[in-house]
Design a protein around this motif. Structure first.
Motif, PDB file in Angstrom:
ATOM      1  N   SER A 179     171.384 -81.184  39.839  1.00 14.37           N
ATOM      2  CA  SER A 179     172.305 -80.426  40.701  1.00 14.37           C
ATOM      3  C   SER A 179     171.652 -79.197  41.309  1.00 14.37           C
ATOM      4  O   SER A 179     171.929 -78.840  42.443  1.00 14.37           O
ATOM      5  CB  SER A 179     173.557 -80.033  39.927  1.00 14.37           C
ATOM      6  N   SER A 180     170.730 -78.556  40.543  1.00  9.73           N
ATOM      7  CA  SER A 180     170.120 -77.341  41.084  1.00  9.73           C
ATOM      8  C   SER A 180     168.983 -77.653  42.059  1.00  9.73           C
ATOM      9  O   SER A 180     168.479 -76.769  42.727  1.00  9.73           O
ATOM     10  CB  SER A 180     169.620 -76.448  39.940  1.00  9.73           C
ATOM     11  N   LYS A 181     168.580 -78.918  42.142  1.00  9.98           N
ATOM     12  CA  LYS A 181     167.442 -79.266  43.017  1.00  9.98           C
ATOM     13  C   LYS A 181     167.857 -80.093  44.217  1.00  9.98           C
ATOM     14  O   LYS A 181     167.027 -80.400  45.079  1.00  9.98           O
ATOM     15  CB  LYS A 181     166.388 -80.071  42.237  1.00  9.98           C
ATOM     16  N   VAL A 196     157.918 -80.339  33.659  1.00 10.93           N
ATOM     17  CA  VAL A 196     158.260 -81.735  33.367  1.00 10.93           C
ATOM     18  C   VAL A 196     158.689 -81.950  31.914  1.00 10.93           C
ATOM     19  O   VAL A 196     158.914 -83.069  31.479  1.00 10.93           O
ATOM     20  CB  VAL A 196     157.112 -82.714  33.734  1.00 10.93           C
ATOM     21  N   GLY A 197     158.801 -80.863  31.178  1.00  9.24           N
ATOM     22  CA  GLY A 197     159.281 -80.956  29.800  1.00  9.24           C
ATOM     23  C   GLY A 197     159.743 -79.583  29.354  1.00  9.24           C
ATOM     24  O   GLY A 197     159.672 -78.616  30.118  1.00  9.24           O
ATOM     25  N   VAL A 198     160.191 -79.516  28.098  1.00  8.53           N
ATOM     26  CA  VAL A 198     160.647 -78.223  27.574  1.00  8.53           C
ATOM     27  C   VAL A 198     159.399 -77.440  27.138  1.00  8.53           C
ATOM     28  O   VAL A 198     159.083 -77.352  25.949  1.00  8.53           O
ATOM     29  CB  VAL A 198     161.654 -78.428  26.421  1.00  8.53           C
ATOM     30  N   GLY A 235     160.938 -70.034  39.803  1.00 13.58           N
ATOM     31  CA  GLY A 235     161.247 -69.757  38.405  1.00 13.58           C
ATOM     32  C   GLY A 235     160.306 -70.292  37.347  1.00 13.58           C
ATOM     33  O   GLY A 235     159.219 -69.765  37.137  1.00 13.58           O
ATOM     34  N   ASP A 236     160.744 -71.393  36.713  1.00  9.22           N
ATOM     35  CA  ASP A 236     160.081 -71.801  35.484  1.00  9.22           C
ATOM     36  C   ASP A 236     158.694 -72.391  35.653  1.00  9.22           C
ATOM     37  O   ASP A 236     157.871 -72.276  34.747  1.00  9.22           O
ATOM     38  CB  ASP A 236     160.963 -72.796  34.738  1.00  9.22           C
ATOM     39  N   SER A 237     158.408 -73.014  36.791  1.00 13.04           N
ATOM     40  CA  SER A 237     157.049 -73.536  36.950  1.00 13.04           C
ATOM     41  C   SER A 237     156.084 -72.371  37.142  1.00 13.04           C
ATOM     42  O   SER A 237     154.920 -72.443  36.744  1.00 13.04           O
ATOM     43  CB  SER A 237     156.935 -74.542  38.101  1.00 13.04           C
TER      44      SER A 237
HETATM   45  P1  AMP Z   1     165.278 -75.332  36.006  1.00  9.20           P
HETATM   46  O1  AMP Z   1     165.693 -73.901  35.827  1.00  9.20           O
HETATM   47  O2  AMP Z   1     166.367 -76.248  36.440  1.00  9.20           O
HETATM   48  O3  AMP Z   1     164.009 -75.472  36.824  1.00  9.20           O
HETATM   49  O4  AMP Z   1     164.944 -75.845  34.547  1.00  9.20           O
HETATM   50  C1  AMP Z   1     163.916 -75.322  33.788  1.00  9.20           C
HETATM   51  C2  AMP Z   1     164.174 -75.669  32.363  1.00  9.20           C
HETATM   52  O5  AMP Z   1     164.251 -77.056  32.225  1.00  9.20           O
HETATM   53  C3  AMP Z   1     163.101 -75.200  31.415  1.00  9.20           C
HETATM   54  O6  AMP Z   1     163.603 -74.148  30.645  1.00  9.20           O
HETATM   55  C4  AMP Z   1     162.817 -76.437  30.567  1.00  9.20           C
HETATM   56  O7  AMP Z   1     162.796 -76.164  29.197  1.00  9.20           O
HETATM   57  C5  AMP Z   1     163.983 -77.344  30.872  1.00  9.20           C
HETATM   58  N1  AMP Z   1     163.659 -78.752  30.665  1.00  9.20           N
HETATM   59  C6  AMP Z   1     162.585 -79.416  31.092  1.00  9.20           C
HETATM   60  N2  AMP Z   1     162.608 -80.684  30.645  1.00  9.20           N
HETATM   61  C7  AMP Z   1     163.715 -80.815  29.893  1.00  9.20           C
HETATM   62  C8  AMP Z   1     164.284 -81.888  29.131  1.00  9.20           C
HETATM   63  N3  AMP Z   1     163.693 -83.065  29.080  1.00  9.20           N
HETATM   64  N4  AMP Z   1     165.431 -81.656  28.475  1.00  9.20           N
HETATM   65  C9  AMP Z   1     166.021 -80.447  28.549  1.00  9.20           C
HETATM   66  N5  AMP Z   1     165.553 -79.410  29.244  1.00  9.20           N
HETATM   67  C10 AMP Z   1     164.401 -79.586  29.913  1.00  9.20           C
END
Ligand code: AMP
Length: 395
Positions: free
Chosen positions: A199-201, A319-321, A353-355
């Motif tokens: 939803s955010s992308k 691509v992961g946590v 943000g997170d990347s």
């Molecule tokens: P966003 O803010 O939507 O870009 O999401 C970033 C977050 O997505 C990061 O904090 C990640 O830990 C989380 N994330 C990435 N892969 C997964 C996953 N497979 N399950 C849950 N959270 C995830």
């Protein structure tokens, strides 16, 4: 582009909107000066020309005048980074700001108090913008982080400088980098989209589908796609109400000739914890009680192949946590592939943000072509929106 490159600032007072919204510790010491360092080239150029500089910024989200958000806390750090004495005005408008800016000599720097001590700043108030404008001869915007806001100092002020408004080097570089990906890209173009939610992308995906050749989907949003395609995702994160949208994206991508690369395997865990029990499994066969938290090795092989043959790369979302070491491998590997492609001549932009946190945390920052500083602003540009702070300069 209207950057300051070609302008001679000799004898001129430049009023520059910078983003000095830096983190402070409990003793009001700056803990990360990246944003101050980022504005240095613009300030240096103006001073070197023989101009003077008036810096304006916000800090935090004060409600009225709140001492803890005073920009006086950052004077020492700004002085250290710029290697010069910093004059300070206790109010960003009014008598003091006026007399200090009037008396400013070439090569001097005046920092104004927090703009957001006035609600007029965020309201985009004309009168307030006019008062700020009266302090300088030339307006320079070098704050990408607030370029998506029509605030007094980021947008409205530009009206008072119809022929004397420019992008600073930082903002110019941001615009140029996004243009290199969205409008002047060298093919093949690959977007790597991760993060937690589709939803955010979604607006980004819709905007870039016409501009890319490959889209790698990773992270939590993978599972909405996999479930929509009939796979078993166990307890993985999923937006059920976005499954139709996911299928629609796949359909549109096909129509537009964009190749979508979804993970084929996943590192799954029996709880959302770094110490969870893990296994690697086909991404469509995740048992109940387990959740996918990282891309598996076969997926990474596929991603590597696509990334290495790309000439333009956009990375938004892990691509992961990656915050948990047990599930950081996929994000680290994707970073490594992007670094390798960049060494081979690809243009790579990491934004949103997170990347950005991930590339910094894993030390790839200096090995990709550009890391964007503006979270929300970057995302809005990727979504295809016109940012008011940018429009105000180019109009
Ligand atoms: P966003 O803010 O939507 O870009 O999401 C970033 C977050 O997505 C990061 O904090 C990640 O830990 C989380 N994330 C990435 N892969 C997964 C996953 N497979 N399950 C849950 N959270 C995830």
């Amino acid at each position: 582009m209207k950057t300051i490159n070609t302008i001679d600032f000799k004898g001129k007072k430049a009023i520059i909107r910078v983003d000095f919204n830096v983190p402070l510790d409990e003793n009001f010491k700056v803990t990360d000066a990246t944003r101050i360092e980022a504005a240095k080239p613009t300030i240096d150029k103006i001073l070197k020309d023989g101009g003077s500089v008036i810096l304006m910024s916000h800090l935090g989200r004060p409600k009225g005048k709140e001492e803890k958000y005073s920009l006086k806390h950052i004077i020492d750090k700004v002085s250290e980074v710029l290697g010069k004495e910093i004059l300070f005005a206790d109010d960003c408008i009014g008598e003091e700001a006026h007399s200090k800016s009037s008396n400013l000599q070439p090569n001097q720097i005046l920092l104004l108090e927090n703009l957001r001590f006035y609600s007029e700043e965020e309201a985009g108030d004309e009168e307030f913008a006019k008062k700020l404008a009266s302090l300088g001869d030339i307006y320079v915007n070098d704050a990408f982080g607030t370029a998506h806001r029509a605030h007094a100092s980021t947008t409205i002020i530009a009206n008072y400088f119809p022929n004397d408004k420019y992008f600073g080097f930082l903002l110019g570089k941001e615009i140029e980098s996004i243009n290199k990906v969205l409008n002047e890209s060298v093919k093949p173009v690959t977007a790597i989209l991760g993060g937690s939610k589709v939803s955010s992308k979604i607006t980004i995906i819709e905007n870039i589908l016409d501009k890319i050749d490959h889209m790698i989907i990773g992270g939590g949003m993978t599972f909405t796609f996999i479930k929509a395609l009939g796979g078993n995702i166990g307890n993985s994160i999923c937006e059920d109400d976005k499954m139709e949208l996911a299928l629609e994206i796949l359909k549109q991508a096909k129509e537009k000739g964009v190749q979508i690369h979804l993970p084929v395997d996943a590192v799954i865990a029996d709880s959302f914890s770094n110490d969870a029990k893990t296994q690697i499994i086909d991404v469509t066969k995740i048992p109940e009680g387990w959740q996918g938290l990282d891309a598996g090795p076969k997926s990474l092989e596929l991603f590597e192949e696509v990334i290495l043959k790309s000439k333009t790369i956009l990375w938004n979302g892990p691509v992961g946590v990656f915050e948990m070491p047990s599930f950081a491998n996929g994000t680290i590997k994707v970073g490594e592939y992007i670094v390798a492609a960049t060494k081979n001549g690809a243009f790579s932009l990491v934004g949103g943000g997170d990347s950005v946190s991930a590339v910094k945390q894993f030390g790839f920052e200096d090995q990709v072509s550009y890391v964007s500083t503006g979270g929300g602003a970057m995302l809005e540009m990727l979504e295809g929106k016109n940012l008011p702070g940018i429009q105000a300069i180019i109009q």
